[in-house]
Design a protein around this motif. Structure first.
Motif, mmCIF file in Angstrom:
data_model
loop_
_atom_site.group_PDB
_atom_site.id
_atom_site.type_symbol
_atom_site.label_atom_id
_atom_site.label_comp_id
_atom_site.label_asym_id
_atom_site.label_seq_id
_atom_site.Cartn_x
_atom_site.Cartn_y
_atom_site.Cartn_z
ATOM 1 N N GLN A 84 0.850 -1.185 0.000
ATOM 2 C CA GLN A 84 0.000 0.000 0.000
ATOM 3 C C GLN A 84 0.883 1.231 0.000
ATOM 4 O O GLN A 84 1.945 1.244 0.627
ATOM 5 C CB GLN A 84 -0.870 0.005 1.256
ATOM 6 C CG GLN A 84 -2.032 -0.955 1.213
ATOM 7 C CD GLN A 84 -3.046 -0.587 0.150
ATOM 8 O OE1 GLN A 84 -3.162 -1.252 -0.866
ATOM 9 N NE2 GLN A 84 -3.757 0.496 0.357
ATOM 10 N N ALA A 132 -4.033 2.424 -3.734
ATOM 11 C CA ALA A 132 -3.015 2.049 -4.712
ATOM 12 C C ALA A 132 -2.119 3.229 -5.064
ATOM 13 O O ALA A 132 -0.993 3.060 -5.501
ATOM 14 C CB ALA A 132 -3.678 1.505 -5.970
ATOM 15 N N VAL A 175 -5.821 -1.220 -11.356
ATOM 16 C CA VAL A 175 -5.122 -2.313 -10.690
ATOM 17 C C VAL A 175 -5.660 -3.630 -11.239
ATOM 18 O O VAL A 175 -6.871 -3.839 -11.256
ATOM 19 C CB VAL A 175 -5.335 -2.243 -9.162
ATOM 20 C CG1 VAL A 175 -4.563 -3.343 -8.470
ATOM 21 C CG2 VAL A 175 -4.946 -0.876 -8.625
#
Lengths: 158, 158
Positions: free
Chosen positions: A10, B59, B67
DNA sequence: TATCAATACTTGACATGTCAACTATTGTTG
DNA sequence: CAACAATAGTTGACATGTCAAGTATTGATA
Protein backbone atom coordinates in the motif's frame (compact mmCIF):
# COMPACT_ATOMS: atom_id res chain seq x y z
CA UNK A 1 7.27 2.97 5.71
CA UNK A 2 6.41 0.03 7.94
CA UNK A 3 6.86 -3.62 7.20
CA UNK A 4 3.14 -4.40 7.06
CA UNK A 5 2.55 -1.57 4.64
CA UNK A 6 5.19 -3.12 2.40
CA UNK A 7 3.63 -6.56 2.79
CA UNK A 8 0.36 -5.19 1.48
CA UNK A 9 2.13 -2.93 -1.01
CA UNK A 10 0.00 0.00 0.00
CA UNK A 11 1.24 3.48 -0.73
CA UNK A 12 -0.84 5.13 1.93
CA UNK A 13 0.47 4.97 5.49
CA UNK A 14 -1.81 3.62 8.20
CA UNK A 15 -4.06 6.20 9.75
CA UNK A 16 -3.08 5.22 13.28
CA UNK A 17 -1.22 2.65 15.33
CA UNK A 18 -4.58 1.14 16.18
CA UNK A 19 -5.32 0.74 12.49
CA UNK A 20 -2.01 -0.98 11.85
CA UNK A 21 -2.60 -3.27 14.82
CA UNK A 22 -6.06 -4.23 13.56
CA UNK A 23 -4.87 -4.97 10.04
CA UNK A 24 -1.86 -6.89 11.32
CA UNK A 25 -4.07 -8.88 13.67
CA UNK A 26 -6.52 -9.93 11.00
CA UNK A 27 -3.72 -10.77 8.60
CA UNK A 28 -1.75 -12.80 11.12
CA UNK A 29 -4.80 -14.72 12.27
CA UNK A 30 -5.73 -15.51 8.68
CA UNK A 31 -2.30 -16.99 8.14
CA UNK A 32 -2.50 -19.16 11.21
CA UNK A 33 -6.09 -20.18 10.44
CA UNK A 34 -4.99 -21.35 7.03
CA UNK A 35 -2.24 -23.46 8.50
CA UNK A 36 -4.72 -25.12 10.84
CA UNK A 37 -7.27 -25.61 8.08
CA UNK A 38 -4.64 -27.28 5.92
CA UNK A 39 -3.93 -29.59 8.83
CA UNK A 40 -7.47 -30.76 9.53
CA UNK A 41 -8.79 -30.56 5.97
CA UNK A 42 -7.24 -33.84 4.79
CA UNK A 43 -9.16 -35.59 7.58
CA UNK A 44 -12.39 -34.36 6.03
CA UNK A 45 -13.31 -31.78 8.64
CA UNK A 46 -13.24 -28.01 8.80
CA UNK A 47 -11.56 -25.90 11.44
CA UNK A 48 -14.90 -25.16 13.08
CA UNK A 49 -15.78 -28.83 13.17
CA UNK A 50 -12.39 -29.57 14.69
CA UNK A 51 -13.09 -26.93 17.28
CA UNK A 52 -16.43 -28.51 18.19
CA UNK A 53 -14.77 -31.89 18.63
CA UNK A 54 -12.15 -30.39 20.88
CA UNK A 55 -14.80 -28.66 22.94
CA UNK A 56 -16.63 -31.92 23.42
CA UNK A 57 -13.46 -33.72 24.38
CA UNK A 58 -12.24 -30.87 26.54
CA UNK A 59 -15.49 -30.49 28.42
CA UNK A 60 -13.95 -32.71 31.07
CA UNK A 61 -15.99 -33.89 34.00
CA UNK A 62 -19.32 -32.69 32.64
CA UNK A 63 -18.67 -34.57 29.40
CA UNK A 64 -20.46 -37.63 30.76
CA UNK A 65 -23.73 -35.69 30.88
CA UNK A 66 -23.29 -34.33 27.38
CA UNK A 67 -22.93 -30.70 26.35
CA UNK A 68 -26.00 -28.71 25.21
CA UNK A 69 -25.85 -27.15 21.74
CA UNK A 70 -25.80 -23.53 22.84
CA UNK A 71 -23.13 -24.30 25.41
CA UNK A 72 -20.97 -25.43 22.51
CA UNK A 73 -21.76 -22.22 20.63
CA UNK A 74 -20.69 -20.26 23.71
CA UNK A 75 -17.36 -21.99 23.90
CA UNK A 76 -16.37 -21.70 20.29
CA UNK A 77 -13.12 -19.83 19.71
CA UNK A 78 -14.82 -17.93 16.91
CA UNK A 79 -18.43 -16.88 17.28
CA UNK A 80 -20.47 -19.23 15.10
CA UNK A 81 -24.20 -18.88 14.53
CA UNK A 82 -24.53 -22.15 12.63
CA UNK A 83 -23.67 -24.64 15.35
CA UNK A 84 -26.75 -26.74 14.65
CA UNK A 85 -25.64 -27.44 11.11
CA UNK A 86 -22.05 -27.95 12.16
CA UNK A 87 -23.34 -30.66 14.48
CA UNK A 88 -25.54 -32.08 11.71
CA UNK A 89 -22.46 -32.63 9.58
CA UNK A 90 -20.44 -34.04 12.44
CA UNK A 91 -23.26 -36.40 13.31
CA UNK A 92 -23.52 -37.51 9.67
CA UNK A 93 -19.83 -38.43 9.86
CA UNK A 94 -20.51 -40.24 13.15
CA UNK A 95 -18.01 -38.10 15.00
CA UNK A 96 -20.68 -36.76 17.34
CA UNK A 97 -23.80 -38.18 18.94
CA UNK A 98 -26.85 -36.12 19.94
CA UNK A 99 -29.83 -36.77 22.15
CA UNK A 100 -32.69 -34.80 23.57
CA UNK A 101 -32.22 -33.93 27.20
CA UNK A 102 -34.89 -35.76 29.23
CA UNK A 103 -34.85 -33.17 32.01
CA UNK A 104 -35.28 -30.21 29.70
CA UNK A 105 -36.68 -31.33 26.40
CA UNK A 106 -35.69 -28.08 24.71
CA UNK A 107 -32.05 -28.97 25.02
CA UNK A 108 -30.09 -31.30 22.80
CA UNK A 109 -27.07 -32.86 24.48
CA UNK A 110 -23.97 -33.73 22.50
CA UNK A 111 -21.14 -36.20 22.95
CA UNK A 112 -18.05 -36.98 20.97
CA UNK A 113 -18.04 -40.57 19.69
CA UNK A 114 -15.11 -43.01 19.94
CA UNK A 115 -14.61 -42.41 16.22
CA UNK A 116 -14.41 -38.68 16.93
CA UNK A 117 -11.94 -39.22 19.73
CA UNK A 118 -9.79 -41.38 17.49
CA UNK A 119 -9.76 -38.66 14.86
CA UNK A 120 -8.70 -36.07 17.41
CA UNK A 121 -5.94 -38.32 18.66
CA UNK A 122 -4.69 -38.71 15.14
CA UNK A 123 -4.56 -34.93 14.80
CA UNK A 124 -3.13 -34.13 18.23
CA UNK A 125 0.54 -34.46 17.42
CA UNK A 126 0.26 -32.70 14.09
CA UNK A 127 -1.67 -29.87 15.76
CA UNK A 128 1.02 -29.49 18.37
CA UNK A 129 3.66 -29.24 15.66
CA UNK A 130 1.53 -26.83 13.67
CA UNK A 131 1.16 -24.49 16.64
CA UNK A 132 4.91 -24.52 17.15
CA UNK A 133 5.44 -23.88 13.47
CA UNK A 134 2.99 -20.96 13.52
CA UNK A 135 4.71 -19.36 16.48
CA UNK A 136 8.29 -20.19 15.65
CA UNK A 137 8.97 -16.50 15.05
CA UNK A 138 8.48 -15.80 18.76
CA UNK A 139 10.64 -16.95 21.64
CA UNK A 140 9.06 -18.19 24.86
CA UNK A 141 9.12 -14.84 26.57
CA UNK A 142 7.60 -13.05 23.59
CA UNK A 143 4.86 -15.64 23.37
CA UNK A 144 3.86 -14.91 26.94
CA UNK A 145 3.87 -11.18 26.20
CA UNK A 146 1.82 -11.75 23.07
CA UNK A 147 -0.79 -13.75 24.97
CA UNK A 148 -0.96 -11.09 27.65
CA UNK A 149 -1.41 -8.28 25.13
CA UNK A 150 -4.24 -10.07 23.39
CA UNK A 151 -5.97 -10.63 26.70
CA UNK A 152 -5.67 -6.91 27.32
CA UNK A 153 -7.28 -6.26 23.94
CA UNK A 154 -10.21 -8.59 24.61
CA UNK A 155 -10.77 -7.61 28.23
CA UNK A 156 -12.76 -4.40 27.62
CA UNK A 157 -15.06 -6.16 25.18
CA UNK A 158 -16.52 -8.93 27.26
CA UNK B 1 -5.79 -21.73 35.06
CA UNK B 2 -5.32 -19.01 32.49
CA UNK B 3 -7.74 -16.32 31.54
CA UNK B 4 -8.34 -17.59 28.03
CA UNK B 5 -9.05 -21.06 29.33
CA UNK B 6 -11.71 -19.51 31.56
CA UNK B 7 -13.11 -17.49 28.65
CA UNK B 8 -13.64 -20.70 26.73
CA UNK B 9 -14.65 -22.60 29.85
CA UNK B 10 -12.39 -25.46 28.97
CA UNK B 11 -11.28 -27.81 31.70
CA UNK B 12 -8.19 -28.97 29.89
CA UNK B 13 -5.16 -26.70 30.03
CA UNK B 14 -3.51 -25.66 26.79
CA UNK B 15 -0.94 -28.10 25.48
CA UNK B 16 1.67 -25.39 25.02
CA UNK B 17 2.23 -21.65 25.01
CA UNK B 18 2.16 -21.81 21.24
CA UNK B 19 -1.29 -23.41 21.39
CA UNK B 20 -2.59 -20.73 23.72
CA UNK B 21 -1.15 -18.04 21.47
CA UNK B 22 -2.80 -19.54 18.39
CA UNK B 23 -6.20 -19.84 20.04
CA UNK B 24 -5.95 -16.37 21.51
CA UNK B 25 -4.95 -14.95 18.16
CA UNK B 26 -7.85 -16.47 16.27
CA UNK B 27 -10.28 -15.45 18.97
CA UNK B 28 -9.04 -11.88 19.19
CA UNK B 29 -9.05 -11.44 15.43
CA UNK B 30 -12.59 -12.80 15.24
CA UNK B 31 -13.70 -10.20 17.76
CA UNK B 32 -12.11 -7.36 15.85
CA UNK B 33 -13.35 -8.68 12.50
CA UNK B 34 -16.87 -8.66 13.85
CA UNK B 35 -16.57 -5.07 14.98
CA UNK B 36 -15.42 -4.05 11.55
CA UNK B 37 -18.12 -6.08 9.84
CA UNK B 38 -20.74 -4.43 11.99
CA UNK B 39 -19.34 -1.10 10.88
CA UNK B 40 -19.40 -1.64 7.14
CA UNK B 41 -22.43 -3.94 7.00
CA UNK B 42 -25.02 -1.15 7.29
CA UNK B 43 -23.52 0.41 4.14
CA UNK B 44 -24.33 -2.77 2.26
CA UNK B 45 -20.81 -4.10 1.85
CA UNK B 46 -18.82 -6.89 3.45
CA UNK B 47 -15.44 -6.58 5.10
CA UNK B 48 -13.74 -8.11 2.07
CA UNK B 49 -15.48 -5.70 -0.26
CA UNK B 50 -14.44 -2.83 2.00
CA UNK B 51 -10.90 -4.11 1.81
CA UNK B 52 -10.97 -4.18 -1.99
CA UNK B 53 -12.21 -0.60 -2.07
CA UNK B 54 -9.44 0.49 0.25
CA UNK B 55 -6.87 -1.28 -1.88
CA UNK B 56 -8.11 0.52 -4.96
CA UNK B 57 -8.07 3.85 -3.21
CA UNK B 58 -4.75 3.16 -1.53
CA UNK B 59 -3.01 2.05 -4.71
CA UNK B 60 -1.78 5.61 -5.00
CA UNK B 61 0.14 6.70 -8.06
CA UNK B 62 -0.54 3.57 -10.07
CA UNK B 63 -4.26 4.01 -9.44
CA UNK B 64 -4.61 6.02 -12.64
CA UNK B 65 -3.64 2.98 -14.69
CA UNK B 66 -6.01 0.71 -12.81
CA UNK B 67 -5.12 -2.31 -10.69
CA UNK B 68 -5.23 -5.82 -12.22
CA UNK B 69 -7.46 -8.40 -10.53
CA UNK B 70 -4.70 -10.64 -9.26
CA UNK B 71 -2.79 -7.68 -7.94
CA UNK B 72 -5.81 -6.96 -5.76
CA UNK B 73 -5.90 -10.57 -4.62
CA UNK B 74 -2.24 -10.27 -3.67
CA UNK B 75 -2.83 -7.22 -1.55
CA UNK B 76 -5.82 -8.46 0.37
CA UNK B 77 -5.33 -8.54 4.11
CA UNK B 78 -6.85 -11.99 4.16
CA UNK B 79 -6.10 -14.41 1.36
CA UNK B 80 -9.21 -14.54 -0.82
CA UNK B 81 -9.62 -16.88 -3.78
CA UNK B 82 -12.89 -15.34 -4.94
CA UNK B 83 -11.73 -11.87 -5.92
CA UNK B 84 -13.45 -12.07 -9.30
CA UNK B 85 -16.84 -12.46 -7.71
CA UNK B 86 -16.09 -9.87 -5.07
CA UNK B 87 -15.44 -7.47 -7.93
CA UNK B 88 -18.60 -8.63 -9.71
CA UNK B 89 -20.65 -7.59 -6.72
CA UNK B 90 -18.80 -4.32 -6.29
CA UNK B 91 -19.28 -3.53 -9.96
CA UNK B 92 -23.00 -4.33 -9.69
CA UNK B 93 -23.17 -1.74 -6.90
CA UNK B 94 -21.23 0.68 -9.10
CA UNK B 95 -18.50 1.07 -6.53
CA UNK B 96 -15.88 -0.30 -8.91
CA UNK B 97 -15.29 -0.10 -12.64
CA UNK B 98 -13.48 -2.75 -14.68
CA UNK B 99 -11.97 -2.83 -18.12
CA UNK B 100 -9.85 -5.16 -20.16
CA UNK B 101 -6.26 -4.10 -20.35
CA UNK B 102 -5.49 -3.18 -23.96
CA UNK B 103 -1.80 -4.01 -23.59
CA UNK B 104 -2.36 -7.44 -22.13
CA UNK B 105 -5.84 -8.60 -22.91
CA UNK B 106 -5.68 -11.30 -20.23
CA UNK B 107 -5.72 -8.70 -17.53
CA UNK B 108 -8.73 -6.85 -16.21
CA UNK B 109 -7.94 -3.50 -14.71
CA UNK B 110 -9.99 -2.10 -11.85
CA UNK B 111 -10.72 1.36 -10.55
CA UNK B 112 -12.75 2.65 -7.66
CA UNK B 113 -15.63 4.87 -8.83
CA UNK B 114 -16.53 8.27 -7.36
CA UNK B 115 -19.47 6.52 -5.70
CA UNK B 116 -17.01 4.06 -4.14
CA UNK B 117 -14.78 6.86 -2.96
CA UNK B 118 -17.73 8.63 -1.41
CA UNK B 119 -18.69 5.48 0.44
CA UNK B 120 -15.18 5.09 1.78
CA UNK B 121 -15.12 8.68 2.91
CA UNK B 122 -18.36 8.13 4.74
CA UNK B 123 -16.78 5.16 6.53
CA UNK B 124 -13.37 6.68 7.23
CA UNK B 125 -14.15 8.41 10.47
CA UNK B 126 -16.18 5.53 11.83
CA UNK B 127 -13.39 3.11 10.92
CA UNK B 128 -10.86 5.24 12.74
CA UNK B 129 -13.05 5.22 15.84
CA UNK B 130 -13.64 1.50 15.52
CA UNK B 131 -9.91 0.76 15.41
CA UNK B 132 -9.40 2.86 18.51
CA UNK B 133 -12.28 1.09 20.20
CA UNK B 134 -10.85 -2.32 19.28
CA UNK B 135 -7.44 -1.46 20.67
CA UNK B 136 -8.50 0.58 23.66
CA UNK B 137 -7.19 -2.15 25.95
CA UNK B 138 -3.62 -1.37 24.86
CA UNK B 139 -1.66 1.78 25.52
CA UNK B 140 0.51 3.30 22.78
CA UNK B 141 3.66 1.49 23.80
CA UNK B 142 1.89 -1.87 23.99
CA UNK B 143 0.38 -1.33 20.57
CA UNK B 144 3.82 -0.90 19.08
CA UNK B 145 5.01 -4.05 20.83
CA UNK B 146 1.96 -5.93 19.63
CA UNK B 147 2.55 -4.89 16.03
CA UNK B 148 6.19 -5.90 16.28
CA UNK B 149 5.38 -9.31 17.74
CA UNK B 150 2.91 -10.06 14.97
CA UNK B 151 5.48 -9.11 12.37
CA UNK B 152 7.86 -11.54 14.01
CA UNK B 153 5.20 -14.24 13.78
CA UNK B 154 4.57 -13.62 10.08
CA UNK B 155 8.18 -13.12 9.04
CA UNK B 156 9.20 -16.81 8.80
CA UNK B 157 6.13 -17.62 6.73
CA UNK B 158 6.56 -15.35 3.76
C1' DT C 1 6.18 -19.96 -37.13
C1' DA C 2 3.69 -23.76 -35.04
C1' DT C 3 3.59 -25.75 -30.47
C1' DC C 4 3.67 -25.81 -25.70
C1' DA C 5 3.86 -23.85 -21.21
C1' DA C 6 2.65 -20.04 -18.33
C1' DT C 7 -0.30 -16.33 -17.01
C1' DA C 8 -4.65 -14.11 -15.76
C1' DC C 9 -8.45 -14.71 -14.95
C1' DT C 10 -13.58 -16.97 -15.12
C1' DT C 11 -16.93 -20.36 -14.20
C1' DG C 12 -19.39 -24.25 -11.93
C1' DA C 13 -20.34 -26.93 -8.10
C1' DC C 14 -20.64 -27.34 -3.58
C1' DA C 15 -19.72 -26.35 1.43
C1' DT C 16 -20.06 -23.02 4.80
C1' DG C 17 -21.58 -18.69 7.11
C1' DT C 18 -25.23 -15.51 8.40
C1' DC C 19 -29.56 -13.47 9.44
C1' DA C 20 -34.31 -13.65 10.39
C1' DA C 21 -38.31 -16.09 11.29
C1' DC C 22 -40.26 -20.15 13.34
C1' DT C 23 -41.23 -24.20 16.75
C1' DA C 24 -41.19 -26.55 21.03
C1' DT C 25 -40.65 -26.38 25.79
C1' DT C 26 -40.08 -24.29 30.16
C1' DG C 27 -40.37 -20.64 33.67
C1' DT C 28 -43.13 -16.65 35.63
C1' DT C 29 -46.73 -13.81 36.92
C1' DG C 30 -51.29 -11.92 37.70
C1' DC D 1 -53.74 -22.13 36.37
C1' DA D 2 -54.04 -19.49 32.06
C1' DA D 3 -51.28 -16.26 29.50
C1' DC D 4 -47.12 -14.48 28.31
C1' DA D 5 -42.24 -14.08 28.15
C1' DA D 6 -37.93 -16.44 27.93
C1' DT D 7 -35.08 -20.22 26.54
C1' DA D 8 -33.10 -23.65 23.28
C1' DG D 9 -32.76 -24.78 19.28
C1' DT D 10 -34.23 -25.51 14.13
C1' DT D 11 -35.17 -24.13 9.51
C1' DG D 12 -35.17 -21.37 5.13
C1' DA D 13 -33.16 -18.17 2.18
C1' DC D 14 -29.43 -16.15 0.58
C1' DA D 15 -24.56 -14.40 0.47
C1' DT D 16 -20.04 -15.73 0.69
C1' DG D 17 -15.97 -18.83 0.56
C1' DT D 18 -13.38 -22.53 -1.65
C1' DC D 19 -11.64 -25.79 -4.83
C1' DA D 20 -11.07 -27.66 -9.33
C1' DA D 21 -11.54 -27.32 -14.02
C1' DG D 22 -12.03 -24.40 -18.08
C1' DT D 23 -10.95 -20.31 -21.36
C1' DA D 24 -8.40 -16.68 -23.49
C1' DT D 25 -4.13 -14.62 -24.21
C1' DT D 26 0.72 -14.18 -24.09
C1' DG D 27 5.56 -15.62 -23.96
C1' DA D 28 9.13 -19.06 -24.91
C1' DT D 29 11.06 -22.73 -27.62
C1' DA D 30 12.20 -25.90 -31.18
Amino acid sequence: MGRLQRELRQNRPFQSTAHEAVVGLIRTADMVRRQMTALVGPQGITLQQFNVLRILRGAGSEARDGVPTLEIADRMIEQTPGVTRLLDRLEAKELVRRQRCPKDRRQHLCWITPKGLALLQKLDEAALRSHEESMKGLRAKDRATFIRLMEAIRAPHQ
